[in-house]
Scaffold this motif. Structure first.
Motif, short mmCIF file in Angstrom:
data_model
loop_
_atom_site.label_atom_id
_atom_site.label_comp_id
_atom_site.label_asym_id
_atom_site.label_seq_id
_atom_site.Cartn_x
_atom_site.Cartn_y
_atom_site.Cartn_z
N VAL A 324 0.83 -1.20 0.00
CA VAL A 324 0.00 0.00 0.00
C VAL A 324 0.87 1.25 0.00
O VAL A 324 0.51 2.28 -0.61
CB VAL A 324 -0.96 -0.01 1.22
N GLN A 325 2.02 1.20 0.64
CA GLN A 325 2.94 2.34 0.63
C GLN A 325 3.58 2.51 -0.74
O GLN A 325 3.76 3.63 -1.22
CB GLN A 325 4.02 2.15 1.70
N ILE A 326 3.94 1.38 -1.37
CA ILE A 326 4.53 1.44 -2.71
C ILE A 326 3.54 2.07 -3.69
O ILE A 326 3.90 2.96 -4.47
CB ILE A 326 4.92 0.02 -3.18
N THR A 327 2.28 1.64 -3.62
CA THR A 327 1.26 2.20 -4.51
C THR A 327 1.08 3.70 -4.27
O THR A 327 0.99 4.48 -5.22
CB THR A 327 -0.07 1.47 -4.29
N ALA A 328 1.06 4.11 -3.00
CA ALA A 328 0.89 5.53 -2.69
C ALA A 328 2.05 6.36 -3.21
O ALA A 328 1.85 7.47 -3.75
CB ALA A 328 0.75 5.70 -1.18
N LEU A 329 3.27 5.84 -3.10
CA LEU A 329 4.44 6.57 -3.59
C LEU A 329 4.43 6.68 -5.11
O LEU A 329 4.76 7.73 -5.66
CB LEU A 329 5.71 5.87 -3.11
N VAL A 330 4.06 5.59 -5.79
CA VAL A 330 4.02 5.63 -7.26
C VAL A 330 2.93 6.58 -7.72
O VAL A 330 3.11 7.35 -8.67
CB VAL A 330 3.80 4.22 -7.83
N GLU A 331 1.78 6.56 -7.05
CA GLU A 331 0.70 7.47 -7.43
C GLU A 331 1.11 8.92 -7.24
O GLU A 331 0.69 9.80 -8.00
CB GLU A 331 -0.55 7.16 -6.60
N ARG A 332 1.94 9.18 -6.24
CA ARG A 332 2.37 10.56 -5.97
C ARG A 332 3.46 11.01 -6.95
O ARG A 332 3.41 12.13 -7.47
CB ARG A 332 2.88 10.65 -4.54
N PHE A 333 4.44 10.15 -7.23
CA PHE A 333 5.60 10.60 -8.01
C PHE A 333 5.58 10.11 -9.46
O PHE A 333 6.05 10.80 -10.35
CB PHE A 333 6.89 10.17 -7.32
N GLY A 334 5.10 8.90 -9.71
CA GLY A 334 4.84 8.44 -11.07
C GLY A 334 6.00 7.92 -11.88
O GLY A 334 5.79 7.34 -12.95
#
Length: 371
Positions: A324-334
């Motif tokens: 869930v943290q990985i997904t949140a980071l990717v969604e934020r930075f891309g």
């Protein structure tokens, strides 16, 4: 991709279950080996449901506990021996089996033809032990499998493990090259395809080895441990690779979101993985089919086109970082480049990450760059 047996042919789920029942070290395999060594041959039906009862003619009703020695003695008679469905009892002996004679049969021997047609007619596995060839053949789900000797299975397993170790080393080198390319910002379609090919080949070798361990029974324990070690992170690595590079259809996207990174859904990633896993071995050797599964340019002149990773795979290398943290980071930075350029405070602002994890992520990403 379908599972494979020791001889390389597809293995049905039902067949796999039967092979497990007949694996070395099981009482039933002990009984079959006794029959094989005696040279008398035998025919055993592994169930006594109504379909089996309907084709049984004559014989002796027994209903006695199953033991290897008892099955071996009863097989000295010409007819078939029928076991209960759970394999704990011998229900009939010296039975004449009368399956539908119009059913196809490729075997030539009387005992083997009876076993093959019985399995087709009833859907219940049947085993034929050849008196002349001293082989044991199981018929189930329309397939025939000759049970291999444990020594042969061990040799095949050792060979497959050695092949996986060599391929695992090549996969590690391909992973290191892709990591460097992502960090340097020069990753190309070719790098992605090579990594996908390496991972898929390693996974397929693992599937073959897993099937061997089923047939090996008690002899496959060490091989199972070796397999777990050889494939430890391969599924996660392959998932991250697809999540990083799968081209997402942006048709119908809200124009307001045009500047946001187009991220694949979990369902889209699974679909991409499925397309890759069903590639034939021949197609897997070619860059074009692999590229098309990911929606990447597939022509030879396109292989050096640059691509950008979203960051799933790189973040997954960070110990204990949750999905869930990985997904949140990717969604934020891309992208990997944006992740590498971000400060610790930027990570801390991401929901579910916080200051403690932000420091951990920043340190690990810095280590990847400097290492």
């Amino acid at each position: 991709m379908s599972a494979r047996s020791a001889d390389g042919s597809p293995v049905d789920t039902e067949v796999r279950g039967v092979l497990r029942r007949l694996a070395p070290g099981t009482p039933l395999r002990d009984a079959l080996d006794r029959i094989r060594r005696s040279g008398t041959g035998g025919l055993v039906v592994l169930g006594d449901d109504p379909a089996v009862q309907s084709i049984c003619d004559g014989g002796v009703d027994l209903d006695v506990p199953f033991t290897p020695a008892r099955l071996r003695e009863l097989s000295k008679m010409d007819g078939a021996v029928v076991l209960s469905t759970d394999g704990t009892r011998i229900t009939r002996a010296n039975v004449h089996l009368v399956p539908d004679p119009s059913l196809p049969a490729v075997e030539t021997g009387t005992r083997h033809r009876a076993a093959e047609r019985t399995a087709r007619h009833t859907g219940v596995p049947a085993v034929a032990v050849s008196a002349s060839m001293t082989t044991v053949t199981v018929y189930a789900a329309g397939q025939a499998r000759v049970l291999a000797d444990p020594v042969v299975l061990l040799a095949r397993a050792d060979q497959t493990v050695a092949t996986m170790e060599r391929h695992g080393a090549r996969t590690a080198r391909a992973r290191a090259r892709l990591d460097r390319a992502e960090i340097g910002g020069y990753a190309a379609v070719r790098d992605v395809i090579t990594m996908a090919q390496r991972l898929l080949r390693l996974e397929r070798l693992g599937t073959e080895l897993a099937e061997l361990t089923v047939e090996m029974g008690e002899y496959g324990r060490q091989t199972t441990l070796q397999l777990e070690e050889l494939l430890s992170d391969t599924p996660d690595e392959l998932w991250g690779l697809v999540a990083d590079y799968l081209v997402v259809d942006q048709t119908g996207m809200d124009p307001a979101d045009a500047d946001s990174p187009a991220l694949p859904t979990a369902e889209q990633v699974e679909t991409g993985l499925e397309r890759l896993t069903v590639l034939s071995d021949a197609d897997l050797l070619l860059p074009g089919p692999v590229a098309r599964c990911l929606g990447l340019p597939a022509e030879p002149e396109d292989l050096d086109d640059q691509v950008s990773a979203r960051g799933y795979r790189m973040l997954a290398h960070i110990p204990r970082l949750r999905p869930v943290q990985i997904t949140a980071l990717v969604e934020r930075f891309g992208s990997v480049s944006a992740l590498l350029a971000a400060e610790q405070a930027d990570f801390a602002d991401v929901e579910g990450v916080g200051s403690l994890w932000a420091r951990h992520v920043r340190q690990r990403l810095t280590g990847l760059v400097t290492g």
